[in-house]
Design a protein around this motif. Structure first.
Motif, PDB file in Angstrom:
ATOM      1  N   MET A  36       0.829  -1.306  -0.071  1.00  0.00           N
ATOM      2  CA  MET A  36      -0.098  -0.044   0.142  1.00  0.00           C
ATOM      3  C   MET A  36       0.819   1.292   0.043  1.00  0.00           C
ATOM      4  N   ASP A  37       2.162   1.289   0.141  1.00  0.00           N
ATOM      5  CA  ASP A  37       2.861   2.381   0.138  1.00  0.00           C
ATOM      6  C   ASP A  37       3.288   2.802  -1.357  1.00  0.00           C
ATOM      7  N   ARG A  38       2.983   1.906  -2.305  1.00  0.00           N
ATOM      8  CA  ARG A  38       3.508   2.277  -3.718  1.00  0.00           C
ATOM      9  C   ARG A  38       2.577   3.318  -4.371  1.00  0.00           C
ATOM     10  N   PHE A  39       3.039   4.038  -5.190  1.00  0.00           N
ATOM     11  CA  PHE A  39       2.385   5.292  -5.534  1.00  0.00           C
ATOM     12  C   PHE A  39       2.556   5.189  -7.155  1.00  0.00           C
ATOM     13  N   PRO A  40       1.811   4.659  -7.785  1.00  0.00           N
ATOM     14  CA  PRO A  40       1.857   4.521  -9.430  1.00  0.00           C
ATOM     15  C   PRO A  40       1.549   5.899  -9.872  1.00  0.00           C
ATOM     16  N   ILE A  41       2.217   6.504 -10.941  1.00  0.00           N
ATOM     17  CA  ILE A  41       2.156   7.787 -11.582  1.00  0.00           C
ATOM     18  C   ILE A  41       1.993   7.377 -13.136  1.00  0.00           C
ATOM     19  N   ASP A  42       0.565   7.700 -13.632  1.00  0.00           N
ATOM     20  CA  ASP A  42       0.474   7.540 -14.990  1.00  0.00           C
ATOM     21  C   ASP A  42       0.196   8.840 -15.304  1.00  0.00           C
ATOM     22  N   VAL A  43      -0.404   9.115 -16.433  1.00  0.00           N
ATOM     23  CA  VAL A  43      -0.663  10.572 -17.140  1.00  0.00           C
ATOM     24  C   VAL A  43      -1.485  11.168 -16.372  1.00  0.00           C
ATOM     25  N   TRP A  44      -2.649  10.533 -15.771  1.00  0.00           N
ATOM     26  CA  TRP A  44      -3.881  11.281 -15.115  1.00  0.00           C
ATOM     27  C   TRP A  44      -3.449  11.545 -13.722  1.00  0.00           C
ATOM     28  N   MET A  45      -2.351  10.761 -13.183  1.00  0.00           N
ATOM     29  CA  MET A  45      -1.687  11.128 -11.817  1.00  0.00           C
ATOM     30  C   MET A  45      -0.971  12.363 -11.937  1.00  0.00           C
ATOM     31  N   LYS A  46      -0.175  12.319 -13.072  1.00  0.00           N
ATOM     32  CA  LYS A  46       0.880  13.266 -13.397  1.00  0.00           C
ATOM     33  C   LYS A  46       0.284  14.956 -13.664  1.00  0.00           C
ATOM     34  N   ALA A  70      -4.210   6.818  -1.398  1.00  0.00           N
ATOM     35  CA  ALA A  70      -4.234   8.147  -1.731  1.00  0.00           C
ATOM     36  C   ALA A  70      -4.262   8.391  -3.137  1.00  0.00           C
ATOM     37  N   GLN A  71      -3.450   7.615  -3.930  1.00  0.00           N
ATOM     38  CA  GLN A  71      -3.251   7.401  -5.566  1.00  0.00           C
ATOM     39  C   GLN A  71      -4.397   7.150  -5.983  1.00  0.00           C
ATOM     40  N   GLN A  72      -5.015   6.128  -5.343  1.00  0.00           N
ATOM     41  CA  GLN A  72      -6.382   5.446  -5.931  1.00  0.00           C
ATOM     42  C   GLN A  72      -7.528   6.390  -6.031  1.00  0.00           C
ATOM     43  N   TYR A  73      -7.529   7.226  -4.826  1.00  0.00           N
ATOM     44  CA  TYR A  73      -8.608   8.207  -4.691  1.00  0.00           C
ATOM     45  C   TYR A  73      -8.438   9.334  -5.693  1.00  0.00           C
ATOM     46  N   ILE A  74      -7.207   9.496  -6.120  1.00  0.00           N
ATOM     47  CA  ILE A  74      -6.921  10.781  -6.644  1.00  0.00           C
ATOM     48  C   ILE A  74      -7.244  10.399  -8.147  1.00  0.00           C
ATOM     49  N   PHE A  75      -6.715   9.262  -8.567  1.00  0.00           N
ATOM     50  CA  PHE A  75      -6.867   8.546  -9.994  1.00  0.00           C
ATOM     51  C   PHE A  75      -8.283   8.458 -10.241  1.00  0.00           C
ATOM     52  N   TYR A  76      -9.183   7.928  -9.513  1.00  0.00           N
ATOM     53  CA  TYR A  76     -10.603   7.788  -9.655  1.00  0.00           C
ATOM     54  C   TYR A  76     -11.383   8.954  -9.823  1.00  0.00           C
ATOM     55  N   TYR A  77     -10.934  10.109  -8.947  1.00  0.00           N
ATOM     56  CA  TYR A  77     -11.405  11.372  -8.924  1.00  0.00           C
ATOM     57  C   TYR A  77     -11.290  11.940 -10.415  1.00  0.00           C
ATOM     58  N   ALA A  78     -10.103  11.917 -10.608  1.00  0.00           N
ATOM     59  CA  ALA A  78      -9.470  12.690 -11.705  1.00  0.00           C
ATOM     60  C   ALA A  78     -10.243  12.051 -12.984  1.00  0.00           C
ATOM     61  N   ARG A  79     -10.154  10.763 -13.054  1.00  0.00           N
ATOM     62  CA  ARG A  79     -10.697  10.089 -14.184  1.00  0.00           C
ATOM     63  C   ARG A  79     -12.193  10.235 -14.416  1.00  0.00           C
ATOM     64  N   THR A  80     -13.019  10.411 -13.375  1.00  0.00           N
ATOM     65  CA  THR A  80     -14.261  10.378 -13.317  1.00  0.00           C
ATOM     66  C   THR A  80     -14.729  11.930 -13.646  1.00  0.00           C
ATOM     67  N   ASN A  81     -13.867  12.878 -13.064  1.00  0.00           N
ATOM     68  CA  ASN A  81     -14.491  14.322 -13.116  1.00  0.00           C
ATOM     69  C   ASN A  81     -13.868  15.075 -14.222  1.00  0.00           C
ATOM     70  N   GLU A  82     -12.619  14.766 -14.365  1.00  0.00           N
ATOM     71  CA  GLU A  82     -11.885  15.763 -15.192  1.00  0.00           C
ATOM     72  C   GLU A  82     -11.524  15.065 -16.587  1.00  0.00           C
ATOM     73  N   ARG A  83     -11.840  15.839 -17.581  1.00  0.00           N
ATOM     74  CA  ARG A  83     -11.327  15.578 -19.020  1.00  0.00           C
ATOM     75  C   ARG A  83     -10.056  15.830 -19.441  1.00  0.00           C
ATOM     76  N   SER A  84      -9.331  15.056 -19.875  1.00  0.00           N
ATOM     77  CA  SER A  84      -7.808  15.224 -20.122  1.00  0.00           C
ATOM     78  C   SER A  84      -7.387  16.561 -21.015  1.00  0.00           C
ATOM     79  N   ASP A  85      -8.720  16.992 -21.687  1.00  0.00           N
ATOM     80  CA  ASP A  85      -8.274  18.306 -22.671  1.00  0.00           C
ATOM     81  C   ASP A  85      -8.708  19.548 -21.895  1.00  0.00           C
ATOM     82  N   ASN A  86      -9.274  19.481 -20.425  1.00  0.00           N
ATOM     83  CA  ASN A  86      -9.365  20.843 -19.989  1.00  0.00           C
ATOM     84  C   ASN A  86      -8.442  20.988 -18.959  1.00  0.00           C
TER      85      ASN A  86
END
Length: 279
Positions: free
Chosen positions: A226-236, A259-275
């Motif tokens: 649980m300490d690992r924190f993957p950073i993909d384009v959404w996280m970045k 924390a990473q999972q919460y951030i990723f899920y929120y970002a992908r659900t609510n934010e479009r990559s182009d805005n």
DNA sequence: TGCCAGGCGACGC
DNA sequence: GCGTCGCATGGC
């Protein structure tokens, strides 16, 4: 394919486990809901039908191993307590509140490894499609009509031509490399689980086609580190936009991966990559 | 139609 | 060590 739910067992309360969020937050790719909202999946060769009703999470009791599934859903720990420190910056707190009910599944390491190899530079619908085809082609069909995830031994015996129906492109080579590493003993999940987080990471990172991102996803979702924190384009993008410069995920502590999972899920659900203005 | 996706490896500097 | 490029494919 849909199994009728007969005798039902209570697995959890919905306050502990949100099925939709947990299955659709991007950590796993093989659960799907039927028209009545029942989720169907296969884990380590065991099929399950599971749904939410009246504040309870109910699962199909026929040959259902409740302790196995409670472990899979990581129901033995308190996620509210784990996410307690996620209050700064405010964006993180918002993500944690939005993702409440997500649990980091204790997935089969082998399936997690291959799934995240396939995930690279790919979108989630297509990842699901490739994995589904992989299982249909090389897994074993269960009585319910679902397929098991093919073993490393099964895949190691194949070549890239055999994987062509997956349409997974350059990732086919990486899948075969991973399968052969497991079969040869070069990669041993039982041993890795005894290693420190850093040592296990370095070990899996040596395989061809596995970089920092895939290795971190494997660590978090396959070995439950649980300490690992993957950073993909959404996280970045989220980190660049909403977190202090030079933010170090290590300050999030032992549960940074949550924390990473919460951030990723929120970002992908609510934010479009182009805005987002970040590159 | 073109951009993008839970990246990685090779290469040049 | 860091930036750039090509890689295979199809969802949107």
């Amino acid at each position: 394919m849909q199994k009728t739910m007969k005798t039902e067992n209570v697995l959890a309360f919905v306050t502990e486990l949100d099925l939709k969020k947990t299955f659709e937050c991007g950590q796993c790719f093989r659960w799907s809901a039927d028209e009545s909202g029942v989720y169907h999946g296969v884990v380590c060769g065991k099929a399950l039908a599971i749904r939410e009703e009246n504040g309870l999470i109910l699962c199909d009791a026929e040959d259902t191993d409740i302790p196995f599934w409670r472990d899979y859903f990581d129901l033995g720990v308190d996620y509210v307590e784990m996410s307690g420190p996620f209050i700064e910056p405010p964006y993180l707190e918002m993500c944690a509140n939005f993702g409440r009910g997500i649990r980091i599944l204790r997935q089969d390491p082998w399936e997690a490894l291959i799934s995240f190899i396939i995930s690279q530079c790919n979108n989630i619908p297509r990842i699901k499609k490739i994995i589904s085809t992989l299982c249909a082609c090389f897994g074993e069909e269960l009585p319910c009509g679902l397929f098991t995830f093919p073993s490393a031994y099964k895949l190691a015996a194949l070549d890239e031509t055999a994987l062509a129906p997956l349409r997974c492109g350059y990732r086919a080579e990486y899948i075969l490399c991973a399968a052969r590493a497991v079969v040869s003993g070069e990669l041993n999940f039982d041993k890795l689980s005894q290693f420190s987080s850093e040592d296990a990471f370095a070990e899996v990172r040596r395989l061809r086609g596995i970089g920092d991102k895939v290795a971190n996803c494997f660590m978090l979702y396959g070995l439950h580190r649980m300490d690992r924190f993957p950073i993909d384009v959404w996280m970045k993008r989220a980190l660049e936009r909403y977190f202090p410069k030079n933010f170090d995920p290590k300050i999030l502590g032992l549960y940074a991966g949550l924390a990473q999972q919460y951030i990723f899920y929120y970002a992908r659900t609510n934010e479009r990559s182009d805005n987002l203005e970040c590159s």
